[in-house]
Design a protein around this motif. Structure first.
Motif, PDB file in Angstrom:
ATOM      1  N   ASP A 670     -29.746   9.985  42.574  1.00  8.81           N
ATOM      2  CA  ASP A 670     -28.830  10.996  43.363  1.00  8.81           C
ATOM      3  C   ASP A 670     -28.742  10.299  45.069  1.00  8.81           C
ATOM      4  OD1 ASP A 670     -27.284  12.905  44.356  1.00  8.81           O
ATOM      5  OD2 ASP A 670     -28.610  14.489  43.316  1.00  8.81           O
ATOM      6  N   LYS A 671     -27.785   9.578  45.080  1.00  7.45           N
ATOM      7  CA  LYS A 671     -27.516   8.837  46.325  1.00  7.45           C
ATOM      8  C   LYS A 671     -26.946  10.074  47.135  1.00  7.45           C
ATOM      9  CE  LYS A 671     -25.547   4.846  48.365  1.00  7.45           C
ATOM     10  NZ  LYS A 671     -24.614   3.657  48.198  1.00  7.45           N
ATOM     11  N   GLU A 672     -26.302  10.973  46.868  1.00  7.96           N
ATOM     12  CA  GLU A 672     -25.892  12.105  47.869  1.00  7.96           C
ATOM     13  C   GLU A 672     -27.048  12.947  48.264  1.00  7.96           C
ATOM     14  OE1 GLU A 672     -22.976  12.691  48.975  1.00  7.96           O
ATOM     15  OE2 GLU A 672     -22.353  11.023  47.803  1.00  7.96           O
ATOM     16  N   GLY A 679     -29.954  12.790  56.878  1.00 12.77           N
ATOM     17  CA  GLY A 679     -28.820  13.480  57.975  1.00 12.77           C
ATOM     18  C   GLY A 679     -27.777  12.692  57.939  1.00 12.77           C
ATOM     19  N   LEU A 680     -27.273  12.341  56.709  1.00 13.61           N
ATOM     20  CA  LEU A 680     -25.898  11.635  56.495  1.00 13.61           C
ATOM     21  C   LEU A 680     -26.005  10.238  57.015  1.00 13.61           C
ATOM     22  CD1 LEU A 680     -23.630  14.688  56.908  1.00 13.61           C
ATOM     23  CD2 LEU A 680     -24.561  13.804  54.787  1.00 13.61           C
ATOM     24  N   LYS A 681     -26.939   9.503  57.104  1.00 13.35           N
ATOM     25  CA  LYS A 681     -27.047   8.293  57.893  1.00 13.35           C
ATOM     26  C   LYS A 681     -26.980   7.316  56.829  1.00 13.35           C
ATOM     27  CE  LYS A 681     -27.230   8.741  62.055  1.00 13.35           C
ATOM     28  NZ  LYS A 681     -26.367   8.218  63.383  1.00 13.35           N
ATOM     29  N   MET A 682     -25.787   6.626  56.423  1.00 11.41           N
ATOM     30  CA  MET A 682     -25.809   5.662  55.542  1.00 11.41           C
ATOM     31  C   MET A 682     -26.501   4.350  55.666  1.00 11.41           C
ATOM     32  SD  MET A 682     -24.412   5.557  52.461  1.00 11.41           S
ATOM     33  CE  MET A 682     -25.085   4.201  51.404  1.00 11.41           C
ATOM     34  N   ALA A 683     -26.703   4.104  56.900  1.00 10.64           N
ATOM     35  CA  ALA A 683     -27.491   2.806  57.414  1.00 10.64           C
ATOM     36  C   ALA A 683     -28.741   2.877  56.824  1.00 10.64           C
ATOM     37  CB  ALA A 683     -27.217   2.327  58.946  1.00 10.64           C
ATOM     38  N   THR A 684     -29.308   4.246  57.125  1.00 13.53           N
ATOM     39  CA  THR A 684     -30.781   4.418  57.001  1.00 13.53           C
ATOM     40  C   THR A 684     -31.065   4.444  55.550  1.00 13.53           C
ATOM     41  OG1 THR A 684     -30.856   5.995  58.996  1.00 13.53           O
ATOM     42  CG2 THR A 684     -32.700   5.964  57.419  1.00 13.53           C
ATOM     43  N   SER A 726     -40.786   7.722  44.852  1.00 19.51           N
ATOM     44  CA  SER A 726     -39.715   7.986  43.969  1.00 19.51           C
ATOM     45  C   SER A 726     -39.003   9.429  44.021  1.00 19.51           C
ATOM     46  CB  SER A 726     -39.962   7.892  42.320  1.00 19.51           C
ATOM     47  OG  SER A 726     -40.707   6.713  42.122  1.00 19.51           O
ATOM     48  N   GLY A 727     -39.853  10.417  44.559  1.00 20.85           N
ATOM     49  CA  GLY A 727     -39.240  11.583  44.933  1.00 20.85           C
ATOM     50  C   GLY A 727     -38.502  11.517  46.198  1.00 20.85           C
ATOM     51  N   THR A 728     -39.090  10.807  47.147  1.00 25.92           N
ATOM     52  CA  THR A 728     -38.388  10.577  48.449  1.00 25.92           C
ATOM     53  C   THR A 728     -37.041   9.891  48.337  1.00 25.92           C
ATOM     54  OG1 THR A 728     -40.294  10.491  49.839  1.00 25.92           O
ATOM     55  CG2 THR A 728     -38.486   9.496  50.759  1.00 25.92           C
ATOM     56  N   LEU A 729     -36.923   8.873  47.486  1.00 30.55           N
ATOM     57  CA  LEU A 729     -35.568   8.260  47.167  1.00 30.55           C
ATOM     58  C   LEU A 729     -34.909   8.758  46.285  1.00 30.55           C
ATOM     59  CD1 LEU A 729     -37.507   4.817  47.091  1.00 30.55           C
ATOM     60  CD2 LEU A 729     -35.943   5.452  48.639  1.00 30.55           C
ATOM     61  N   CYS A 730     -35.101  10.012  45.698  1.00 34.35           N
ATOM     62  CA  CYS A 730     -34.443  10.746  44.615  1.00 34.35           C
ATOM     63  C   CYS A 730     -34.053   9.925  43.241  1.00 34.35           C
ATOM     64  CB  CYS A 730     -32.833  11.077  45.260  1.00 34.35           C
ATOM     65  SG  CYS A 730     -32.961  12.068  46.722  1.00 34.35           S
ATOM     66  N   PHE A 731     -34.989   8.893  43.082  1.00 35.50           N
ATOM     67  CA  PHE A 731     -35.281   8.267  41.904  1.00 35.50           C
ATOM     68  C   PHE A 731     -35.860   9.188  40.833  1.00 35.50           C
ATOM     69  CE2 PHE A 731     -36.034   3.973  44.025  1.00 35.50           C
ATOM     70  CZ  PHE A 731     -34.398   4.106  44.627  1.00 35.50           C
ATOM     71  N   ARG A 763     -35.849  -1.355  36.390  1.00 36.59           N
ATOM     72  CA  ARG A 763     -34.637  -2.265  36.258  1.00 36.59           C
ATOM     73  C   ARG A 763     -33.483  -1.619  36.165  1.00 36.59           C
ATOM     74  NH1 ARG A 763     -38.457  -5.177  32.847  1.00 36.59           N
ATOM     75  NH2 ARG A 763     -37.785  -4.059  31.203  1.00 36.59           N
ATOM     76  N   TYR A 764     -33.215  -0.310  35.707  1.00 41.90           N
ATOM     77  CA  TYR A 764     -31.922   0.231  35.471  1.00 41.90           C
ATOM     78  C   TYR A 764     -31.577   0.543  37.182  1.00 41.90           C
ATOM     79  CZ  TYR A 764     -28.176   3.568  34.377  1.00 41.90           C
ATOM     80  OH  TYR A 764     -26.904   4.152  34.358  1.00 41.90           O
ATOM     81  N   ILE A 765     -32.378   1.173  37.818  1.00 41.94           N
ATOM     82  CA  ILE A 765     -32.280   1.731  39.142  1.00 41.94           C
ATOM     83  C   ILE A 765     -31.728   0.350  39.917  1.00 41.94           C
ATOM     84  CG2 ILE A 765     -33.211   2.577  41.105  1.00 41.94           C
ATOM     85  CD1 ILE A 765     -34.828   4.483  39.277  1.00 41.94           C
ATOM     86  N   GLU A 766     -32.545  -0.815  39.716  1.00 43.82           N
ATOM     87  CA  GLU A 766     -32.080  -1.827  40.523  1.00 43.82           C
ATOM     88  C   GLU A 766     -30.719  -2.178  40.224  1.00 43.82           C
ATOM     89  OE1 GLU A 766     -35.379  -5.017  41.578  1.00 43.82           O
ATOM     90  OE2 GLU A 766     -35.351  -4.762  39.556  1.00 43.82           O
ATOM     91  N   SER A 767     -30.129  -2.064  39.267  1.00 48.04           N
ATOM     92  CA  SER A 767     -28.776  -2.439  38.601  1.00 48.04           C
ATOM     93  C   SER A 767     -27.757  -1.380  39.330  1.00 48.04           C
ATOM     94  CB  SER A 767     -28.527  -2.271  37.154  1.00 48.04           C
ATOM     95  OG  SER A 767     -28.526  -1.112  36.900  1.00 48.04           O
ATOM     96  N   LEU A 768     -28.452  -0.162  39.940  1.00 44.16           N
ATOM     97  CA  LEU A 768     -27.559   0.754  40.442  1.00 44.16           C
ATOM     98  C   LEU A 768     -27.510   0.634  41.626  1.00 44.16           C
ATOM     99  CD1 LEU A 768     -28.549   4.131  38.740  1.00 44.16           C
ATOM    100  CD2 LEU A 768     -26.477   2.801  38.105  1.00 44.16           C
TER     101      LEU A 768
END
Length: 769
Positions: A670-672, A679-684, A726-731, A763-768
């Motif tokens: 969940d990228k959003e 804090g809406l920082k895409m670079a981060t 994984s939780g931090t990254l929303c995986f 492997r699937y997440i890497e493709s995303l």
């Protein structure tokens, strides 16, 4: 003997025995002639035909008699030869049988001395091999015995160097540390030389990032360069493909040897490590790279070059006495490169420096360069450095990103340029320069604007000095981006990306409300010292970014285990501690208890970072002495809410966006949600994903290793860490699988199934991403 065979009499003068046999009319073999040399073999008497036949039959080999051999040769006409031991004479003979006309000729040569020599040579070889093995075993055992205490000396001296020491104590300890490392290097060189000579050193190519390798090398040798006041430069083309197959350990060893030598023999000026792409063989997907180590040192004469690649020798006795060393470094480096089908070349002028270089062919993993994005909002940059080559390196990197760069060779010239131009988005400058240093340039530059406050340009300051005073002054001037030379290209481009985003004129709008970092800042002017204890690199990166968003003037101290956190607390006296609960060596609860013992009057807020808030862990945090907790995965609004309890602000911290309560089973990534956390920082977000790409495969490798070793506890511990990441990254699915792995009792079959599912999901997440 027939009269027609009188020519056989000519054999009597030969030094070796000759016997002539043939078939009689009855088709039986009989001895027709023998020469006088046979007398010395048969008791020095005059033998008759029967005696000769008996003698010949005694010359059997592996139960095959001479007569059987003779008949075979006689019938086939093919000559043969064999060695045999004649017991009665205690001597070795070489017997040769061949046909001449219709007769069988048997020649017998005494080879006793030859056999004895071969036996002695074999014995000598066996003894030499045994001695070599003994030497190897001795070196291996001694190296272990020596390196074990040496590791202790190096490790504890480095710990002491990170503590509060007087100037004299620091100098003494630096000498201890440097001497121990030199001794370790000497031992390693002798062992490598021994292994290569014995043919036991192998090359193991693996997937390697050349840029990371080069930056690691620079990190290792920069201390020695700074100690001598030498400029250390690293030049890597930003568009060069960097993912290759190579033995990283051995290539790094070669580069460290060459650069260390360059630094050793350079008293002033600079040492530069450069990597250049020469060509790509498209058919084989192989690239040829040129590695070059240039210095401005003493140089090498033509006469002395021949000694450079000779073991245990140096160019001259004066150099040996002044600079020390064993003379093995270059020899070993050249041997290692030889195993990679390369060799060291040299261009040198006495008194003017040297350039050691080599070309090497490496298979490519990917053909893309390390950096691919262009800058949209950074338009003009001023680069200030008194070293021309250093300026050029930065200018090349900026130009690659489509940024115009202006150069200034000192602070005075820089201030004149700034006075005439006000369109610089960024100033990149060295601290140590003639006339006026980099910090004074920033002070005078900001004094040019009303009130001494200048919103732009941003400043990147780099220095070869690791003194805390420089960084303290950077804090006072709010210079967020400061680096130790040589600046890593990856760090520089990462900083440019962050600055580029901050200059984006389009502010982020959420739910119709204009978002601003300033509205979420605590202590807009006061410096806050924050200690973060976290063993996961992804979480550490996220926490750092969140802290800088709400505390722009924060000074961050990082610890990857509880023991280090306690040590940093004593040394740095922070205003705030963010403490992960589950860490190696000493966990967060134990570290908190130790910190509370150290406090006197002022209680420092300690905030727990924990993934377990439903099983009583939150209560354990309070009992241990923590003041609050932020649940993992960390959300930006939760983070701000907890900090607001402990720090006053000119404005009450405002919620950026409400937390997304997502069904964790519905998606993979969940990228959003991750964007909200930062804090809406895409670079981060992009930086966190880059760290994840590097760290998660390492977690998977550790899980596989734990499974192979049947270590259920290690398997569970790694799964716990991976769950938090994984939780931090929303995986979400990766988090779910990791959670199941953590809670699983030791069941190897189930563990293998879950691990397989985990690898498929990654492997699937890497493709995303």
């Amino acid at each position: 003997m027939s009269e027609n065979n009188y020519e056989w009499l000519l054999t009597d003068d030969l030094p070796y025995t000759v016997i002539v046999c043939g078939k009689s009319e009855a088709e039986t073999f009989q001895v027709l002639h023998w020469n006088s040399a046979l007398l010395s073999l048969i008791d020095n008497c005059s033998p008759n035909s029967d005696m000769v036949t008996d003698f010949l039959n005694d010359l059997s080999v592996r139960d095959i008699t001479w007569q059987q051999v003779a008949l075979k040769v006689y019938e086939s006409g093919n000559p043969t030869s064999f060695d045999c031991f004649f017991l009665s004479a205690n001597r070795w003979f070489r017997v040769t049988c061949f046909m001449s006309r219709n007769n069988l000729i048997t020649g017998i040569a005494d080879i006793t001395s030859e056999k004895q020599q071969a036996r002695e040579m074999l014995k000598a070889k066996v003894n030499a091999d045994a001695a070599s093995r003994a030497k190897g075993d001795f070196l291996a055992n001694m190296s272990h015995e020596i390196r074990t205490p040496l590791n202790g000396v190096i490790g504890f001296s480095e710990l002491l160097l990170n503590s509060k020491l007087s100037e004299v104590q620091r100098q003494y300890m630096e000498n201890v540390n440097l001497s121990a490392k030199s001794l370790m290097e000497l031992i390693n060189n002798i062992l490598d030389f021994s292994k290569i000579e014995a043919g036991k050193l192998e090359i193991f190519p693996d997937k390697t990032n050349l840029l990371s390798l080069v930056e690691t090398v620079a990190e290792i040798v920069r201390f020695n360069a700074h100690q001598k006041g030498i400029e250390l430069l690293v030049r890597v083309a930003p568009d060069m493909p960097v993912n290759v197959m190579v033995d990283e350990l051995r290539l790094r060893q070669v580069l460290i040897n060459l650069i260390s030598n360059a630094i050793k023999f350079t008293d002033r000026g600079e040492v530069e490590l450069s990597v250049k792409l020469m060509l790509i063989k498209e058919k084989d997907n192989v690239a040829r790279f040129l590695f070059s180590i240039r210095d401005t040192g003493i140089g090498i004469s033509d006469a002395d070059r021949k000694k450079l690649f000779t073991a245990f020798s140096q160019a001259d006795s004066v150099s040996a006495g002044k600079y020390g060393g064993t003379g093995l470094g270059l020899v070993i480096s050249n041997m290692l490169l030889g195993k990679m089908k390369s060799r060291i070349e040299l261009i040198s002028t006495p008194g003017a420096g040297s350039n050691f270089f080599f070309e090497i062919n490496l298979p490519l993993v990917t053909k893309n360069g390390q950096i691919q994005q262009k800058s949209e909002h950074i338009k003009n940059v001023l680069v200030v450095d008194d070293n021309k080559e250093c300026r050029k390196i930065f200018v090349d990197m900026l130009n690659y990103m489509g940024i115009a760069a202006k150069e200034a060779e000192d602070g005075i010239e820089a201030l004149k340029i700034i006075e005439d131009r006000s369109d610089f988005d960024l100033i990149v400058l060295d601290y140590k320069m003639p006339y006026i240093n980099g910090l004074d340039v920033v002070r005078k530059m900001r004094a040019m604007t009303p009130g001494g406050k200048m919103q732009q340009p941003e400043v990147i300051l780099y220095t070869s000095s690791e003194e805390s005073q420089v960084f303290d002054e950077c804090e006072q001037l709010n210079i967020r981006y400061r680096y130790i030379k040589p600046v890593k290209m990856s760090e520089f481009f990462q900083t440019l990306t962050v600055i580029n985003e901050s200059l984006n004129p389009q502010a982020i709008v959420a739910d119709g409300v204009l978002e601003s970092d300033a509205g979420n800042s605590f202590y807009s002017e006061e410096i806050i010292k924050v200690l973060v204890a976290e063993d996961d690199d992804v979480n550490m990166l996220l926490i750092g970014e969140l802290i800088y968003r709400v505390m722009p003037n924060a000074r961050l101290f990082k610890a990857h285990n509880g023991s280090r956190a306690v040590a940093l607390f004593k040394e740095k006296e922070p205003n705030l501690v963010l403490m992960d609960v589950n860490m190696p060596i000493m966990n967060g609860l134990e570290a908190t208890a130790e910190i509370r013992k150290l406090e006197t009057a002022t209680r420092v807020p300690i905030i727990a970072l924990t993934a377990k808030v439903m099983d009583g862990s939150a209560d354990e945090c309070v009992v241990a002495g923590m003041d609050d907790y932020v649940p993992k995965p960390i959300l930006f609004d939760n983070f701000v809410r907890v900090l607001a309890r402990f720090f006053d602000s000119t404005k009450q911290p405002r919620k950026v966006l409400s937390a997304i309560e997502s069904d964790k089973l519905k998606g993979h990534f969940d990228k959003e949600c991750l964007l909200q956390k930062t804090g809406l920082k895409m670079a981060t977000v992009n930086r966190m994903l880059d760290v994840a790409k590097a760290s998660i495969p390492q977690y998977i490798a550790r899980l596989e290793e734990s499974l192979l070793q049947n270590d259920g506890q290690a398997f569970s511990d790694v799964a716990h860490t991976l769950k938090g990441t994984s939780g931090t990254l929303c995986f979400y699915k990766l988090e779910l699988i990791s959670s199941q792995m953590e809670e699983l009792d030791f069941d190897k079959q189930k563990m293998e199934l879950l691990l397989s599912a985990l690898k498929d999901e990654w492997r699937y997440i890497e493709s995303l991403i």
